[in-house]
Design a protein around this motif. Structure first.
Motif, mmCIF file in Angstrom:
data_model
loop_
_atom_site.group_PDB
_atom_site.id
_atom_site.type_symbol
_atom_site.label_atom_id
_atom_site.label_comp_id
_atom_site.label_asym_id
_atom_site.label_seq_id
_atom_site.Cartn_x
_atom_site.Cartn_y
_atom_site.Cartn_z
ATOM 1 N N SER A 382 -36.494 63.109 31.985
ATOM 2 C CA SER A 382 -37.411 64.534 30.809
ATOM 3 C C SER A 382 -35.922 64.311 29.997
ATOM 4 C CB SER A 382 -38.126 65.656 31.855
ATOM 5 O OG SER A 382 -37.575 66.018 32.161
ATOM 6 N N SER A 383 -35.224 64.585 30.337
ATOM 7 C CA SER A 383 -33.905 65.266 29.364
ATOM 8 C C SER A 383 -33.959 64.195 28.092
ATOM 9 C CB SER A 383 -32.444 64.436 30.313
ATOM 10 O OG SER A 383 -32.513 65.131 31.502
ATOM 11 N N TYR A 384 -34.627 62.889 28.083
ATOM 12 C CA TYR A 384 -34.473 62.066 26.969
ATOM 13 C C TYR A 384 -35.755 62.178 25.970
ATOM 14 C CZ TYR A 384 -29.879 61.492 28.802
ATOM 15 O OH TYR A 384 -29.295 61.867 29.647
ATOM 16 N N ASP A 385 -35.731 61.008 24.546
ATOM 17 C CA ASP A 385 -37.743 60.875 24.235
ATOM 18 C C ASP A 385 -37.756 60.646 25.045
ATOM 19 O OD1 ASP A 385 -38.119 60.919 21.300
ATOM 20 O OD2 ASP A 385 -38.977 59.355 22.356
ATOM 21 N N PRO A 386 -39.485 60.605 25.176
ATOM 22 C CA PRO A 386 -40.378 59.799 25.888
ATOM 23 C C PRO A 386 -40.726 58.320 25.509
ATOM 24 C CG PRO A 386 -41.803 61.112 24.677
ATOM 25 C CD PRO A 386 -40.227 61.506 24.089
ATOM 26 N N MET A 387 -40.313 57.908 24.508
ATOM 27 C CA MET A 387 -39.510 56.712 23.720
ATOM 28 C C MET A 387 -39.403 55.176 24.702
ATOM 29 S SD MET A 387 -40.468 55.003 20.824
ATOM 30 C CE MET A 387 -38.621 54.396 20.537
ATOM 31 N N LEU A 388 -40.911 54.764 25.171
ATOM 32 C CA LEU A 388 -39.979 54.036 26.349
ATOM 33 C C LEU A 388 -39.229 52.074 25.836
ATOM 34 C CD1 LEU A 388 -42.248 54.395 29.308
ATOM 35 C CD2 LEU A 388 -40.095 55.103 29.358
ATOM 36 N N ALA A 389 -40.566 51.995 25.153
ATOM 37 C CA ALA A 389 -39.963 50.286 24.191
ATOM 38 C C ALA A 389 -41.426 50.232 23.088
ATOM 39 C CB ALA A 389 -41.327 49.726 24.881
ATOM 40 N N LYS A 390 -41.123 49.928 22.389
ATOM 41 C CA LYS A 390 -42.477 49.203 21.536
ATOM 42 C C LYS A 390 -42.488 47.908 21.303
ATOM 43 C CE LYS A 390 -38.937 49.823 18.738
ATOM 44 N NZ LYS A 390 -37.973 50.165 17.718
ATOM 45 N N VAL A 391 -44.043 47.490 21.004
ATOM 46 C CA VAL A 391 -44.814 46.425 20.772
ATOM 47 C C VAL A 391 -45.348 46.018 19.950
ATOM 48 C CG1 VAL A 391 -46.738 44.527 22.201
ATOM 49 C CG2 VAL A 391 -45.401 46.465 23.503
ATOM 50 N N ILE A 392 -44.210 44.905 19.272
ATOM 51 C CA ILE A 392 -44.671 44.439 17.478
ATOM 52 C C ILE A 392 -45.390 43.427 17.450
ATOM 53 C CG2 ILE A 392 -43.790 44.248 15.250
ATOM 54 C CD1 ILE A 392 -41.380 45.346 18.302
ATOM 55 N N ALA A 393 -46.450 42.880 16.950
ATOM 56 C CA ALA A 393 -47.271 41.817 16.855
ATOM 57 C C ALA A 393 -46.961 41.578 14.928
ATOM 58 C CB ALA A 393 -48.589 42.149 17.271
ATOM 59 N N HIS A 394 -46.598 39.992 15.115
ATOM 60 C CA HIS A 394 -46.830 39.531 13.320
ATOM 61 C C HIS A 394 -47.974 38.010 13.762
ATOM 62 C CE1 HIS A 394 -44.348 37.384 10.525
ATOM 63 N NE2 HIS A 394 -45.341 38.408 10.375
ATOM 64 N N ARG A 395 -48.645 38.309 12.800
ATOM 65 C CA ARG A 395 -49.640 37.296 12.166
ATOM 66 C C ARG A 395 -50.424 37.001 10.816
ATOM 67 N NH1 ARG A 395 -48.069 37.006 17.153
ATOM 68 N NH2 ARG A 395 -49.688 36.503 18.895
ATOM 69 N N PRO A 396 -51.194 36.103 10.486
ATOM 70 C CA PRO A 396 -50.639 35.990 9.119
ATOM 71 C C PRO A 396 -51.214 37.551 8.745
ATOM 72 C CG PRO A 396 -50.910 33.431 10.428
ATOM 73 C CD PRO A 396 -50.876 34.983 11.626
ATOM 74 N N THR A 397 -52.413 37.462 9.045
ATOM 75 C CA THR A 397 -53.229 39.068 8.498
ATOM 76 C C THR A 397 -53.754 39.832 9.613
ATOM 77 O OG1 THR A 397 -54.993 37.862 9.737
ATOM 78 C CG2 THR A 397 -54.889 36.934 7.738
ATOM 79 N N ARG A 398 -53.573 40.913 8.671
ATOM 80 C CA ARG A 398 -53.269 42.395 9.344
ATOM 81 C C ARG A 398 -55.077 42.513 10.779
ATOM 82 N NH1 ARG A 398 -56.492 47.050 9.468
ATOM 83 N NH2 ARG A 398 -55.115 48.973 9.465
ATOM 84 N N GLU A 399 -55.908 41.630 9.989
ATOM 85 C CA GLU A 399 -57.220 41.266 11.449
ATOM 86 C C GLU A 399 -56.492 40.998 12.295
ATOM 87 O OE1 GLU A 399 -57.727 41.217 8.695
ATOM 88 O OE2 GLU A 399 -58.132 42.394 7.491
ATOM 89 N N ALA A 400 -55.938 39.696 12.429
ATOM 90 C CA ALA A 400 -55.045 38.736 13.596
ATOM 91 C C ALA A 400 -54.036 39.520 14.502
ATOM 92 C CB ALA A 400 -54.754 37.317 12.771
ATOM 93 N N ALA A 401 -53.025 40.321 13.484
ATOM 94 C CA ALA A 401 -51.954 40.900 13.710
ATOM 95 C C ALA A 401 -53.012 42.530 15.010
ATOM 96 C CB ALA A 401 -51.136 41.665 13.143
ATOM 97 N N ILE A 402 -53.339 42.801 14.146
ATOM 98 C CA ILE A 402 -53.900 44.089 15.412
ATOM 99 C C ILE A 402 -54.361 43.587 16.648
ATOM 100 C CG2 ILE A 402 -56.281 45.666 15.087
ATOM 101 C CD1 ILE A 402 -55.573 46.346 12.802
ATOM 102 N N ALA A 403 -55.334 42.323 16.034
ATOM 103 C CA ALA A 403 -56.200 41.966 17.572
ATOM 104 C C ALA A 403 -55.345 41.151 18.899
ATOM 105 C CB ALA A 403 -56.934 40.208 17.371
ATOM 106 N N ALA A 404 -53.733 40.339 17.685
ATOM 107 C CA ALA A 404 -52.455 39.843 18.762
ATOM 108 C C ALA A 404 -51.784 41.071 19.722
ATOM 109 C CB ALA A 404 -51.805 39.434 17.805
ATOM 110 N N LEU A 405 -51.903 42.433 18.610
ATOM 111 C CA LEU A 405 -50.955 43.582 19.401
ATOM 112 C C LEU A 405 -51.871 44.403 20.659
ATOM 113 C CD1 LEU A 405 -49.253 46.033 19.966
ATOM 114 C CD2 LEU A 405 -50.367 46.685 17.759
ATOM 115 N N ASP A 406 -53.323 44.299 20.526
ATOM 116 C CA ASP A 406 -54.583 45.260 21.665
ATOM 117 C C ASP A 406 -54.162 44.007 22.525
ATOM 118 O OD1 ASP A 406 -56.902 46.341 22.425
ATOM 119 O OD2 ASP A 406 -57.640 44.549 22.352
ATOM 120 N N GLU A 407 -54.508 42.794 22.401
ATOM 121 C CA GLU A 407 -54.331 41.653 23.246
ATOM 122 C C GLU A 407 -53.043 41.867 24.755
ATOM 123 O OE1 GLU A 407 -54.176 36.973 24.853
ATOM 124 O OE2 GLU A 407 -55.155 37.425 22.395
#
Length: 672
Positions: A382-407
């Motif tokens: 609890s001494s530090y910021d609560p962020m543990l990690a970041k997950v980043i998806a890169h795809r040809p379109t926004r729709e595909a990127a959101i779907a990939a991130l959700d998966e």
């Protein structure tokens, strides 16, 4: 990169890991620093060398300038990369590096000073023709001046600290009557976070979208931008999901906001990588207003790296080594769409309170970028910021990127620490998010709905069965509950179900075609008849639950369940928990998170009204105010600066005997 031979990273967690990876690729030696809480952290092992700074308290370790400089001297580092947070935007630290003959991987102290003071920053960019949000922003404004200024600006307004950032100390105020209290809280938060309680007030922009631009500049006068990022999905002014490019802007608007960002950098002779943040009304995207400039790398920098294929840490190092920018503005190209989700140690269903604990099991997704600073066995403090990690998806379109991130989030499991992963998936599924119809208030308006996560009976059933079969936690194996070599039949276990208790029973003689075994901790089962009796009296029979699960049972008898719907923590109902669940609401206050007492609002023995603030606890940069559950006499059990455990009683409210007597007397008189 012959100039920089060894770089010390004055940070921790995922950003330290990310910087080390670039240093390794460039053949530059790395030095990690750590506190006692991080002695076994991944970034410490990944670095070529490591130096202990001090105890877990950041003020005695990561924020101790003299200790960081001493570590650089001890290891012969010729440069220090500050990452983000901690000392990244400290002009004093940048000066200390210069005084020690060590390269600071960042801008000049003068640029940090100017942009770190939002009042001075507004004046600097206005001189370059960059628009700012209307408001009252002058040095030394007292509360009376801010109240008068807010009346001129018009409500709603935003109260903002002049120093710092990250949303800390920022408050939206819709009514003049609420402004004095907001100013008191904002000053306290600003003083605690930044050591400076100077405030200013801005008009609240309608339908606001938070759009920021990544800039790069060298010491030879070259300034370019790498496009914008949309950061409108925020909770309490803290970014949650970021993407590049913004779905709002047209090519012409994108060019204009990029030019304004470059002018902002030129206003302070900026050198290095920086981010210029704008507030843009969705109704008038042609009029971006400058908010602030972050004189460091941003948490969300990976989305820009993904769409431009430019390593921002490498560019920082090259600029710090005195090189010319190797990229011209016309050479910057963006491809596809990238979206990032921040994984926090927090419990959305409990008001997003910070969590913590040991990472018992860990699985990251494949096919996407993961920037993480934890591993199996890591202890989230609890001494530090609560962020543990970041997950980043890169795809040809926004729709595909959101779907990939959700998966990807669906196959992310961090057992042992409650995280916001299910909340992130719910957010990504929102129609407004899918359509790109964003604003900075979207999450706060619907946070309770998005965070709601009632525990399905199937989850309780699987957890109960795991406890029963693992060895009868809560049952006696050799009792008359129907124990068999293949496992107990008719055994039951009690689990907490929100504020109540759920009893999971394996029906005696009601099992058909049971196939249940522990193989490396894995359950494989089918057709097990279970009955879940909840606190509200409802009973549900569960059969054929998910076949392949890997439950982790803690020493306390709790169960972590990694399912497709996300990770579930199912708590064993201990006697104390059962007593609380069966009792009426007690007028006592327990800390909902581990942390530090930062304010005590009432004295022991004070008569308080229902809802009165009693104690404020801070953990992971979040302050939580505990309020009186009923009117009565306050009993305060803690002092400012005291460290408290999650669940520790910090205050109580006793009934006021005089008031009770008066009420009884009045009632009797009235009846007569």
């Amino acid at each position: 990169m012959a100039v920089l031979q060894k770089v010390l990273i004055a940070n921790r967690g995922e950003i330290a890991v990310r910087i080390i990876r670039t240093l390794d690729r460039l053949g530059i030696a790395s030095v990690a620093v750590y506190s006692d809480a991080d002695a076994a952290a991944p970034h410490v092992r990944m670095a070529g060398e490591s130096v202990r700074l001090g105890p877990a308290d950041a003020r005695s370790s990561y924020l101790a300038i003299d200790r960081v400089i001493a570590a650089a001297r001890e290891t012969g580092a010729d440069a220090i990369h500050p990452g983000y947070g901690f000392l990244a935007e400290s002009a004093a630290f940048a000066r200390a590096c210069a005084d020690a003959g060590i390269v600071f991987v960042g801008p000049t102290p003068a640029a940090i000073d100017t942009m770190g003071d939002k009042i001075r920053a507004r004046a600097a960019v206005e001189a370059r023709g960059v628009s700012t949000v209307p408001g009252i922003a002058e040095p030394g404004l007292d509360d009376a001046a801010l109240v008068a200024g807010a009346e001129r600006v018009g409500y709603p307004v935003l109260v903002k600290p002049s120093a710092g950032g990250g949303g800390k100390g920022m408050h939206r105020v819709d009514d003049a009557a609420d402004l004095p209290a907001a100013l008191v809280q904002a000053r306290r938060e600003a003083a605690a976070a930044f050591g400076d309680d100077t405030l200013f007030v801005e008009r609240f922009v309608a339908n606001p979208r938070h759009i920021e631009v990544q800039v790069l500049a060298d010491e030879h006068g070259h300034v370019i931008h790498l496009g914008e990022r949309e950061c409108s999905l925020q909770r309490r002014h803290q970014k949650v999901v970021e993407e590049a490019p913004s779905p709002l802007l047209t090519p012409e608007q994108r060019e204009a906001i990029g030019a304004a960002a470059c002018e902002t950098a030129r206003s302070v002779g900026y050198v290095g990588a920086g981010t210029v943040e704008f507030i843009v009304s969705a109704d008038q995207p042609d009029e971006p207003f400058f908010m602030e400039m972050n004189t460091r790398l941003q948490v969300e920098h990976p989305v820009t790296e993904e769409v431009t294929r430019i390593d921002l840490v490498e560019q920082q190092l090259r600029v710090a080594a005195g090189e010319h920018l190797g990229i011209a503005q016309h050479e910057v190209r963006t491809t596809g769409h990238a979206i990032e989700a921040r994984i926090y140690a927090e419990d959305p269903a409990a008001g997003f309170l910070p969590t913590g604990g040991e990472v018992l099991q860990l699985r990251w997704p494949h096919g996407v970028r993961v920037d993480a600073g934890i591993e199996r066995g890591s202890v989230v403090s609890s001494s530090y910021d609560p962020m543990l990690a970041k997950v980043i998806a890169h795809r040809p379109t926004r729709e595909a990127a959101i779907a990939a991130l959700d998966e990807a989030l669906g196959s992310t499991h961090v057992l042992g620490v409650t995280t916001n992963v299910p909340f992130l998936r719910a957010l990504l599924a929102e129609p407004a998010v899918l359509a790109g119809d964003l604003d900075t208030g979207l999450i706060d308006r619907d946070a309770e709905r998005l965070a709601a996560r009632p525990m399905p009976a199937a989850v309780l059933a699987q957890a109960g069965l795991a406890l029963i079969e693992r060895g009868g936690v809560g049952t006696r194996a050799w009792s008359s509950d129907g124990w068999r070599i293949a496992g107990a039949r008719g055994a039951s276990v009690r689990l907490t179900d929100g504020d109540g208790i759920a009893t999971v029973t394996r029906a005696p003689g009601g099992v058909q075609q049971t196939d249940f075994a522990f193989v490396g901790g894995q359950h494989a089962m089918r057709d097990v008849e279970l009955r879940v009796a909840r606190a509200d009296g409802t009973i549900e029979e569960v059969r054929s639950v998910e076949r392949s699960i890997h439950p982790t049972i803690t020493r306390d008898g709790d169960v972590w369940m990694p399912l497709a719907s996300g990770d579930w923590l199912v708590e064993h109902a201990r006697p104390a928990a059962r007593a609380r669940a069966g009792a009426s609401a007690a007028p006592s206050l327990a800390s909902p998170m581990p942390g530090t007492v930062v304010a005590v609002h009432a004295a022991d023995g004070d008569v308080v009204a229902e809802g009165a603030a009693l104690v404020s606890v801070e953990a992971m940069k979040m302050e939580h105010v505990l309020r009186a559950p009923t009117a009565g006499i306050a009993r305060i059990h803690v002092a400012v600066g005291e460290t408290v455990r999650r669940g520790q009683e910090v205050a109580a409210v006793e009934p006021d005997a005089e008031q009770d007597g008066a009420s009884a007397s009045d009632t009797t008189e009235g009846e007569r």
